[in-house]
Design a protein around this motif. Sequence first.
Motif, PDB file in Angstrom:
ATOM      1  N   TRP A   1      -7.883  36.118  -1.820  1.00 43.61           N
ATOM      2  CA  TRP A   1      -7.280  36.165  -3.139  1.00 43.61           C
ATOM      3  C   TRP A   1      -7.654  37.473  -3.831  1.00 43.61           C
ATOM      4  CZ3 TRP A   1      -9.833  36.476  -7.875  1.00 43.61           C
ATOM      5  CH2 TRP A   1      -9.027  36.268  -8.978  1.00 43.61           C
TER       6      TRP A   1
ATOM      7  N   SER B   1      -7.360  45.703  -6.141  1.00 43.94           N
ATOM      8  CA  SER B   1      -8.019  44.388  -6.071  1.00 43.94           C
ATOM      9  C   SER B   1      -8.410  43.955  -7.470  1.00 43.94           C
ATOM     10  CB  SER B   1      -9.247  44.453  -5.181  1.00 43.94           C
ATOM     11  OG  SER B   1     -10.173  45.354  -5.715  1.00 43.94           O
ATOM     12  N   ILE B   2      -8.382  42.660  -7.689  1.00 40.95           N
ATOM     13  CA  ILE B   2      -8.768  42.116  -8.988  1.00 40.95           C
ATOM     14  C   ILE B   2     -10.248  42.386  -9.204  1.00 40.95           C
ATOM     15  CG2 ILE B   2      -9.072  39.961 -10.301  1.00 40.95           C
ATOM     16  CD1 ILE B   2      -6.167  40.728  -9.985  1.00 40.95           C
ATOM     17  N   GLU B   3     -11.018  42.144  -8.207  1.00 37.46           N
ATOM     18  CA  GLU B   3     -12.463  42.362  -8.281  1.00 37.46           C
ATOM     19  C   GLU B   3     -12.801  43.638  -7.522  1.00 37.46           C
ATOM     20  OE1 GLU B   3     -15.345  41.658  -9.135  1.00 37.46           O
ATOM     21  OE2 GLU B   3     -15.078  40.002 -10.514  1.00 37.46           O
ATOM     22  N   GLU B   4     -14.065  44.086  -7.650  1.00 37.29           N
ATOM     23  CA  GLU B   4     -14.432  45.282  -6.907  1.00 37.29           C
ATOM     24  C   GLU B   4     -14.664  44.906  -5.448  1.00 37.29           C
ATOM     25  OE1 GLU B   4     -16.873  44.370  -9.628  1.00 37.29           O
ATOM     26  OE2 GLU B   4     -16.968  42.869  -8.085  1.00 37.29           O
TER      27      GLU B   4
ATOM     28  N   LEU C   1     -16.659  33.397  -7.565  1.00 38.50           N
ATOM     29  CA  LEU C   1     -15.899  33.581  -8.815  1.00 38.50           C
ATOM     30  C   LEU C   1     -15.212  32.287  -9.231  1.00 38.50           C
ATOM     31  CD1 LEU C   1     -14.094  37.014  -8.448  1.00 38.50           C
ATOM     32  CD2 LEU C   1     -16.165  36.485  -9.683  1.00 38.50           C
TER      33      LEU C   1
ATOM     34  N   LYS D   1     -24.291  38.422  -7.164  1.00 41.40           N
ATOM     35  CA  LYS D   1     -22.964  38.947  -6.818  1.00 41.40           C
ATOM     36  C   LYS D   1     -23.062  39.932  -5.648  1.00 41.40           C
ATOM     37  CE  LYS D   1     -20.080  40.168 -10.124  1.00 41.40           C
ATOM     38  NZ  LYS D   1     -18.867  39.332 -10.163  1.00 41.40           N
TER      39      LYS D   1
ATOM     40  N   ARG E   1      -9.142  45.541 -15.812  1.00 37.62           N
ATOM     41  CA  ARG E   1      -9.185  44.217 -15.179  1.00 37.62           C
ATOM     42  C   ARG E   1      -9.085  43.055 -16.166  1.00 37.62           C
ATOM     43  NH1 ARG E   1     -13.832  46.685 -12.690  1.00 37.62           N
ATOM     44  NH2 ARG E   1     -13.338  47.397 -10.594  1.00 37.62           N
TER      45      ARG E   1
ATOM     46  N   MET F   1     -18.850  36.145 -13.635  1.00 39.11           N
ATOM     47  CA  MET F   1     -17.395  36.322 -13.664  1.00 39.11           C
ATOM     48  C   MET F   1     -17.000  37.793 -13.779  1.00 39.11           C
ATOM     49  SD  MET F   1     -16.099  33.243 -13.624  1.00 39.11           S
ATOM     50  CE  MET F   1     -14.453  33.835 -13.821  1.00 39.11           C
ATOM     51  N   LEU F   2     -17.897  38.610 -14.328  1.00 41.05           N
ATOM     52  CA  LEU F   2     -17.537  40.006 -14.562  1.00 41.05           C
ATOM     53  C   LEU F   2     -17.668  40.806 -13.259  1.00 41.05           C
ATOM     54  CD1 LEU F   2     -19.422  40.567 -17.943  1.00 41.05           C
ATOM     55  CD2 LEU F   2     -17.025  40.029 -17.609  1.00 41.05           C
ATOM     56  N   PRO F   3     -16.962  41.941 -13.173  1.00 39.35           N
ATOM     57  CA  PRO F   3     -17.115  42.773 -11.980  1.00 39.35           C
ATOM     58  C   PRO F   3     -18.561  43.248 -11.813  1.00 39.35           C
ATOM     59  CG  PRO F   3     -15.226  43.455 -13.256  1.00 39.35           C
ATOM     60  CD  PRO F   3     -15.941  42.446 -14.083  1.00 39.35           C
ATOM     61  N   LEU F   4     -18.966  43.474 -10.574  1.00 35.67           N
ATOM     62  CA  LEU F   4     -20.365  43.830 -10.296  1.00 35.67           C
ATOM     63  C   LEU F   4     -20.804  45.072 -11.065  1.00 35.67           C
ATOM     64  CD1 LEU F   4     -22.956  43.342  -8.729  1.00 35.67           C
ATOM     65  CD2 LEU F   4     -21.967  44.536  -6.796  1.00 35.67           C
TER      66      LEU F   4
ATOM     67  N   VAL G   1      -8.526  37.194 -16.434  1.00 33.87           N
ATOM     68  CA  VAL G   1      -8.440  36.773 -15.033  1.00 33.87           C
ATOM     69  C   VAL G   1      -9.164  35.436 -14.858  1.00 33.87           C
ATOM     70  CG1 VAL G   1      -9.088  37.383 -12.665  1.00 33.87           C
ATOM     71  CG2 VAL G   1      -8.265  39.145 -14.206  1.00 33.87           C
TER      72      VAL G   1
END
Lengths: 511, 571
Positions: free
Chosen positions: A448, A476-479, B545, B530, B146, B219-222, B151
């Motif tokens: 996903w 990508s949504i996430e890194e 996530l 994460k 993002r 939930m936040l990006p790394l 999201v």
Amino acid sequence: MEVATAIMVLTIAVTSTAFIVLVISGIKEKEKDVTGFSRIDRSVGAKLELMVSILRKLLLTPSALIIVLTLAVSLAGMAVLSDESRSQSAFAVPFIKVESNLTVIKLVNVVSLNEVLSTIESLVTNTTGMYALEGVYLVKVVDKPIRVEGVRIPKLVVVGVDDCCDGVYLISCETHDSPDPPFVCVDEDKLRRYLYADSALPVLPIEAFIGNRPVFPPLTSVIVASLKDASRLLGYEEPVANVVLIRDHVPPSYVRKLLENLVSEVWAVSEKGTIIITSKPVSSLKEVMLAVFLSIAMAVVVSSAARSMTPRVEEVANKLMISGFPSWGGAIIYYVVVMLCSIIAITVYSGVAIIIGLSTSVGHLILVGAFVLTTLAHIPRTTGFVGTDRAKEDYLSARIDGCVINAFLEDMITAIKRTEFFIVEELTIKRDDDKAFVRSKSIFSETWGIGVDIEVLISSVDETSCRVEVWANDWSIEEISASLTKSVRSLALSRIRSVIELWRLGYSHSP
Amino acid sequence: MPRLKRAVVVGIIIGVVMGFVDTYGYAVTGYTTAELSLVITPVLVMVVYRLLMKSVPPPGEQLLASLVAVGSSLSTTITSGMYITYTMLAAMVDPETIGLPQWLYYIGSLTPMHFLFYIFATASSLSGVLLAYAFSDHFISKERLRYPLGVAASLSIFISRAVSSKEVILVFATGLLTELLLGVLGFPLLDITPSLQGIVPGMTFAVGSDVLVFLLALMLPLSVTAGVALGSISMFSVVLPVMAFAGFFAAFPGMGVYDIVSSAAPITSSFIIGYVIVITAFYFLSYRGAFLSSLRFITKTRETRLSFFVALTIQLLTIILASVLIVQNSYFSPVFVPVIFFVSFLLSIVTMRMVGDTGTASQALLPLGTATILVSGARGAMPYVLADPYTGVPMPQFMAGTGMNVIKASEKVGAPKRQAVGLLGLSVMMFAPLTLLYGHVLLSTYGISSSRLNLSRWIPIVAWMSSLYSGGEGSIVLPAVVTGAITFFIVLALTRYLKSLAGLSTFAFLLGTTLTPDMGILFAAAALVKFIAYRMGTDVYEALLAYASIALAGAGAGIMILTFMSALGVV
């Protein structure tokens, strides 16, 4: 005020209208079908189960047990040693100043007036008798609000003063100008006379500091009464007190005695500032030194245990690598084992500390820091992490002889659409006489939140050949690391590349 | 029942409850689930649909119903939250001395002027949502930000549809029970700060147990989670000890983490002002081209143009009102009116940008607004009440950030964007009077010193506000402003030239400097988790996530239950 009201009403009207218009115009908008997140991959469960079984095996080894015990014992030892190495401390507060020297003695708990006087007076008058007792107070912040004339006093500080009025409670006239007895309203200057031994220092509790400025409760929240009445108001049967003011300073030897007898803090206030001497235990340099020595001892033991664990971790990692785990899987396993060991040790220590009343201090922070550094130094080196690079956009360009734009375009669209690895979310096709453009947005179906945008520009060079240019950009949504997204991008491009290669080889228009 | 009507009815039912929960939670803990309600409400919506409507709504409808409820949560920050804050202020200083009008705080009853002002302030704040609508294409499509909370909200919607599955119920229950357990235990805090003061005055270290914050960090990006942790640790381990050593604030043995945080409030605010000035200038210089083309684009499309100009008109009306109400104030120069207007607009834009990275901007950027008003020479409460988004009531920046998250969520679930934005705005307006009433009822029942409504947490900020309104002596510390500005360049250089810090968000670092160290440690722990999950594979990372978003919804529901238990005196 009319103008202000008109502006407010106008603003409300404009805002409401704007949002109503948006809702109404939005009714015409259609809901889009989206590919949502509808599953949690079953392979995750299997992967986690595998991890749990590996961790269980590694945690039940003597090495792991030694690590847990060493850390837990070190933490407990630190607590015992730090309690012994702590002492009373004095610190200067240059910004609390008064005109004449004062000593403020604050007691740990509220105690009976007789006991206060016998403790304090014996210490003070046993010397030369030159120290004058300025006042004895009861200062207490009350949780429950009270009502005066039906109006709730929102916050309440009760101050009992030894030489105050009998049978009445003094409150500020700022909020209550004619209260019912036994409350009597007085102006704030009069209240101040009872509360301030010096114009800069009330006996009121400090609620907070803002920068260097102490914040005291406002006088509108204060009730002043005699010690007897204040004690009764707070539910004590006999007069009690917790603050003593002495004119001039008390010698250090007496301060030490004071701190050993019911007292929590002694403030020596002068025109140069304030020295606060507290009986609260404070970390010292001695404690830091102890923590350093203990850390070194702990590091030696933990190092040996961690080193003996490394071959086992590497062995497991090698086996996993054959099953498709990445090369740095060993480091992950090692990290998780160490993390779990430290969590277990800290939990055990915390449980013991709560039961037998050990305290936590700076030494513990140093110990945990040393533990982290020691264990980090033993990450299996052969299985270190692979570095990641930033993702880049891919660009392809090729000239195809014997090209028929329409047929080539059709093949290209088929290649983009017919793939089991991607779900095409958007597809834009534009066709001109001698040019064609395709833009697609595809989502990688295996995971996903990863996708690839592809743009293909086909332009005719002459009557029989054309040039094709392809741009692929992953997102990508996430890194997600560049190496991973690059794989996905390459997978998407492989289909495009195959069409180009087939046309270059002369196999046109695949069915 | 038509879809929209159904969504509104369900949203209102949930909103009525959430408004009370957020009012009480905001007053007592200082934290609110208002910003996170976007993630929490979809699960509640699904439960209500299943119970009352015996059906599962389409994703778009579920989001619209959630937005109606979210409106209630958001309105509490403007109405009841500020009503309680000003009541505290009025109890601390003489309202007449600082020129605080009676229609801002509790005087025993709610007057029509109370309602008019707080509804106006809500309308003014909503200009931020209109700005978000106008700039949504710029931030989401051009800058490809993002918006992690948006999201997360969409994740919450998709996963809650599988609510019958055992995994989802288990994770939701885990979040809920953990929050309840910690709440009953009083959210344990391991605070080493008191003993640390004897060695390094001003340094703080504490480990907290705020599940909600930990899950949000997951939930936040790394890069953002790590940036927030680094910002918080740098602030409380390096900047504040240096400032305490220089004698800018009180740090004594025995002071706990929250004592130091309140004592250092002028330092942290000043530091943030310096950092924000430089990061704002840097950001606009870097993106000047993209902004100019976006502005051109906004003015070309009818809807975005309308939205943009209506937002500007509302902000302008607010500033005109501020000028009218403080016209007697001889210290305030009218020259500053356009400057304040411009700074407010600028802050809205930068907040939207920051939220794109961090999900929530908290109030990290807003002290710049306060500083602008202070520099203008304004005295008394009114200029701040009307024009300062940090200590005042209209908060277009907060709404702009939330608006962007909503738009992102609506794009992810395929809901009509205009309808989503419109419903959000209308529901905030609709719930404003109700949530104001909630605040009033709580104050009438408990006062401001009851153990059931413990407002002591607000004392430092209210004390700082009173000092600010009285002229601001000591409120802004120039060396800290300079330190903040220099720190930005250091962070920027580190992220550019240090490979291990590449990609670290400078906005996230800023958010970290505003969080207490116990939260910073939670962010560091989340970053570690994460990091490990990410290395275990993208599938594990995704699962983390997904589960975190459901656990977050569970923890949010836990907070709601705790609030009711606290109000009833059970805990």
